[in-house]
Motif scaffolding. Structure first.
Motif, PDB file in Angstrom:
ATOM      1  N   HIS A  31       0.832  -1.200   0.000  1.00 13.43           N
ATOM      2  CA  HIS A  31       0.000   0.000   0.000  1.00 13.43           C
ATOM      3  C   HIS A  31       0.871   1.255   0.000  1.00 13.43           C
ATOM      4  O   HIS A  31       0.645   2.187  -0.766  1.00 13.43           O
ATOM      5  CB  HIS A  31      -0.953   0.000   1.194  1.00 13.43           C
ATOM      6  N   ALA A  32       1.893   1.261   0.857  1.00 10.32           N
ATOM      7  CA  ALA A  32       2.792   2.418   0.927  1.00 10.32           C
ATOM      8  C   ALA A  32       3.511   2.636  -0.400  1.00 10.32           C
ATOM      9  O   ALA A  32       3.615   3.775  -0.873  1.00 10.32           O
ATOM     10  CB  ALA A  32       3.812   2.227   2.051  1.00 10.32           C
ATOM     11  N   LEU A  33       3.993   1.567  -1.004  1.00 13.31           N
ATOM     12  CA  LEU A  33       4.694   1.677  -2.284  1.00 13.31           C
ATOM     13  C   LEU A  33       3.776   2.260  -3.358  1.00 13.31           C
ATOM     14  O   LEU A  33       4.160   3.181  -4.084  1.00 13.31           O
ATOM     15  CB  LEU A  33       5.229   0.314  -2.726  1.00 13.31           C
ATOM     16  N   LEU A  34       2.563   1.732  -3.452  1.00  9.24           N
ATOM     17  CA  LEU A  34       1.627   2.230  -4.470  1.00  9.24           C
ATOM     18  C   LEU A  34       1.225   3.672  -4.203  1.00  9.24           C
ATOM     19  O   LEU A  34       1.038   4.453  -5.132  1.00  9.24           O
ATOM     20  CB  LEU A  34       0.396   1.332  -4.552  1.00  9.24           C
ATOM     21  N   TYR A  35       1.109   4.022  -2.945  1.00 11.91           N
ATOM     22  CA  TYR A  35       0.786   5.405  -2.598  1.00 11.91           C
ATOM     23  C   TYR A  35       1.913   6.342  -3.027  1.00 11.91           C
ATOM     24  O   TYR A  35       1.674   7.391  -3.629  1.00 11.91           O
ATOM     25  CB  TYR A  35       0.511   5.526  -1.095  1.00 11.91           C
ATOM     26  N   LEU A  36       3.138   5.956  -2.733  1.00 10.25           N
ATOM     27  CA  LEU A  36       4.278   6.807  -3.073  1.00 10.25           C
ATOM     28  C   LEU A  36       4.575   6.828  -4.569  1.00 10.25           C
ATOM     29  O   LEU A  36       5.057   7.845  -5.078  1.00 10.25           O
ATOM     30  CB  LEU A  36       5.539   6.341  -2.330  1.00 10.25           C
ATOM     31  N   TRP A  67     -10.275  -3.982   0.627  1.00 11.82           N
ATOM     32  CA  TRP A  67     -10.390  -2.817   1.497  1.00 11.82           C
ATOM     33  C   TRP A  67     -10.715  -1.547   0.707  1.00 11.82           C
ATOM     34  O   TRP A  67     -10.865  -0.468   1.270  1.00 11.82           O
ATOM     35  CB  TRP A  67      -9.086  -2.600   2.280  1.00 11.82           C
ATOM     36  N   LYS A  68     -10.746  -1.667  -0.616  1.00 17.33           N
ATOM     37  CA  LYS A  68     -11.035  -0.546  -1.524  1.00 17.33           C
ATOM     38  C   LYS A  68      -9.961   0.543  -1.468  1.00 17.33           C
ATOM     39  O   LYS A  68     -10.227   1.711  -1.707  1.00 17.33           O
ATOM     40  CB  LYS A  68     -12.419   0.043  -1.242  1.00 17.33           C
ATOM     41  N   LEU A  69      -8.731   0.135  -1.142  1.00 21.35           N
ATOM     42  CA  LEU A  69      -7.612   1.070  -1.083  1.00 21.35           C
ATOM     43  C   LEU A  69      -6.793   1.057  -2.368  1.00 21.35           C
ATOM     44  O   LEU A  69      -6.012   1.975  -2.610  1.00 21.35           O
ATOM     45  CB  LEU A  69      -6.692   0.734   0.101  1.00 21.35           C
ATOM     46  N   VAL A  70      -6.959   0.009  -3.165  1.00 20.49           N
ATOM     47  CA  VAL A  70      -6.206  -0.160  -4.407  1.00 20.49           C
ATOM     48  C   VAL A  70      -7.187  -0.560  -5.498  1.00 20.49           C
ATOM     49  O   VAL A  70      -8.127  -1.320  -5.259  1.00 20.49           O
ATOM     50  CB  VAL A  70      -5.113  -1.244  -4.232  1.00 20.49           C
ATOM     51  N   ARG A  71      -6.955  -0.030  -6.684  1.00 19.56           N
ATOM     52  CA  ARG A  71      -7.798  -0.396  -7.835  1.00 19.56           C
ATOM     53  C   ARG A  71      -6.912  -0.881  -8.973  1.00 19.56           C
ATOM     54  O   ARG A  71      -5.730  -0.559  -9.046  1.00 19.56           O
ATOM     55  CB  ARG A  71      -8.656   0.778  -8.274  1.00 19.56           C
ATOM     56  N   VAL A  72      -7.514  -1.657  -9.848  1.00 18.37           N
ATOM     57  CA  VAL A  72      -6.814  -2.165 -11.030  1.00 18.37           C
ATOM     58  C   VAL A  72      -6.984  -1.166 -12.156  1.00 18.37           C
ATOM     59  O   VAL A  72      -8.058  -0.594 -12.339  1.00 18.37           O
ATOM     60  CB  VAL A  72      -7.397  -3.529 -11.469  1.00 18.37           C
ATOM     61  N   SER A  73      -5.926  -0.958 -12.907  1.00 18.67           N
ATOM     62  CA  SER A  73      -6.031  -0.144 -14.117  1.00 18.67           C
ATOM     63  C   SER A  73      -5.256  -0.860 -15.221  1.00 18.67           C
ATOM     64  O   SER A  73      -4.501  -1.793 -14.959  1.00 18.67           O
ATOM     65  CB  SER A  73      -5.481   1.267 -13.881  1.00 18.67           C
ATOM     66  N   PHE A  83      -1.722  -1.618 -10.789  1.00 19.86           N
ATOM     67  CA  PHE A  83      -2.421  -1.323  -9.542  1.00 19.86           C
ATOM     68  C   PHE A  83      -2.055   0.076  -9.055  1.00 19.86           C
ATOM     69  O   PHE A  83      -0.889   0.462  -9.087  1.00 19.86           O
ATOM     70  CB  PHE A  83      -2.072  -2.372  -8.483  1.00 19.86           C
ATOM     71  N   ALA A  84      -3.081   0.792  -8.626  1.00 17.77           N
ATOM     72  CA  ALA A  84      -2.887   2.154  -8.130  1.00 17.77           C
ATOM     73  C   ALA A  84      -3.613   2.293  -6.792  1.00 17.77           C
ATOM     74  O   ALA A  84      -4.695   1.742  -6.597  1.00 17.77           O
ATOM     75  CB  ALA A  84      -3.435   3.167  -9.124  1.00 17.77           C
ATOM     76  N   ALA A  85      -3.001   3.032  -5.890  1.00 16.23           N
ATOM     77  CA  ALA A  85      -3.600   3.291  -4.582  1.00 16.23           C
ATOM     78  C   ALA A  85      -4.325   4.627  -4.605  1.00 16.23           C
ATOM     79  O   ALA A  85      -4.000   5.513  -5.401  1.00 16.23           O
ATOM     80  CB  ALA A  85      -2.509   3.315  -3.508  1.00 16.23           C
ATOM     81  N   LEU A  86      -5.302   4.755  -3.725  1.00 15.40           N
ATOM     82  CA  LEU A  86      -5.916   6.058  -3.514  1.00 15.40           C
ATOM     83  C   LEU A  86      -4.810   7.044  -3.161  1.00 15.40           C
ATOM     84  O   LEU A  86      -3.864   6.691  -2.452  1.00 15.40           O
ATOM     85  CB  LEU A  86      -6.936   6.003  -2.380  1.00 15.40           C
ATOM     86  N   GLN A  87      -4.930   8.278  -3.603  1.00 20.82           N
ATOM     87  CA  GLN A  87      -3.874   9.255  -3.385  1.00 20.82           C
ATOM     88  C   GLN A  87      -4.232  10.345  -2.379  1.00 20.82           C
ATOM     89  O   GLN A  87      -3.357  11.036  -1.893  1.00 20.82           O
ATOM     90  CB  GLN A  87      -3.482   9.900  -4.721  1.00 20.82           C
ATOM     91  N   ASP A  88      -5.483  10.488  -2.049  1.00 14.79           N
ATOM     92  CA  ASP A  88      -5.915  11.519  -1.100  1.00 14.79           C
ATOM     93  C   ASP A  88      -5.938  10.911   0.304  1.00 14.79           C
ATOM     94  O   ASP A  88      -6.690   9.969   0.574  1.00 14.79           O
ATOM     95  CB  ASP A  88      -7.312  12.011  -1.498  1.00 14.79           C
TER      96      ASP A  88
END
Length: 180
Positions: A31-36, A67-73, A83-88
C-alpha cells in the motif's frame, strides 16, 4: 523501480505500523509503495521493488482491493494488470474507517443488541453486568450514528471539523471532559 532511502524508510515503517494495526506487513508495504509511486505498478514491479514473492504480492493486492484502497487499471498495449492506490489521505482515512466499521463495529453491534435483548430475560445475569453491556452498546451506537453523520462530507469539511475539534475541546475546558 528503485526507491530512495527516504522512500524505503517510509515503506518499511508503514509495514511496521500495519502490523500494529492488525494488517499484514507486506500488505501495508505494498500500500505504501503504491501510494508513493504516484503511478500504477504491475505485480511484477511491486515484487521486484519490495523483494517479496509474486504470490505474496497477488494475495496482498487482493486484500488491498477488498479494502477498496487499491484499484486495477490497464495500460494500452500491456495486457498485465496495473495497480494504483488512492492518493488523497483523507479519502484513504474515510475508506479505512468505513471498512473497519463494516468489518468490526457492525458485527459487534449485532451481537451486543442480541445480548441486550437476551440479558433482560437472563435470570443468571446480574444487573451490573447487563448495565456494562448496555454501556458498550450505547457507546458503539453513538459512534456509529456519528460516523453516519460525517461519512459523506467532503474531505475539506472533515479536515476543518478536525481542526475545529481541538479548539472546541479547549473552549469547553476540563470541566466538560469530566461529565459523562
Amino acid at each position: 523501480m528503485s526507491l530512495s532511502p527516504t522512500a524505503q524508510k517510509f515503506v518499511l515503517h508503514w509495514g511496521e505500523m500495519g502490523t500494529r494495526w492488525g494488517v499484514n506487513r507486506t500488505v501495508a508495504q505494498i500500500h505504501a509503495l503504491l501510494y508513493l509511486a504516484g503511478r500504477p505498478l504491475t505485480a511484477e514491479d511491486i515484487a521486484e521493488t519490495l523483494g517479496v514473492a509474486r504470490s505474496n504480492v497477488s494475495t496482498s493486492l487482493k486484500e488491498l482491493q477488498s479494502w477498496k484502497l487499491v484499484r486495477v487499471s490497464h495500460v494500452l498495449g500491456d495486457r498485465r494488470d496495473h495497480f494504483a492506490a488512492l492518493q488523497d489521505v483523507w479519502e484513504i482515512f474515510r475508506v479505512i474507517l468505513e471498512e473497519r466499521k463494516r468489518r468490526e463495529i457492525d458485527p459487534t453491534l449485532s451481537v451486543l443488541r442480541e445480548c441486550a435483548i437476551e440479558g433482560e430475560e437472563d435470570g443468571e445475569l446480574d444487573a451490573a453486568t447487563l448495565a456494562r453491556m448496555q454501556a458498550v452498546l450505547a457507546f458503539l451506537d453513538m459512534l456509529g450514528a456519528s460516523f453516519q453523520d460525517y461519512q459523506h462530507l467532503p474531505p475539506q469539511t472533515v479536515q476543518r471539523m478536525v481542526k475545529m475539534g481541538g479548539k472546541l475541546a479547549r473552549f469547553l475546558g476540563p470541566a466538560a471532559k469530566e461529565q459523562p
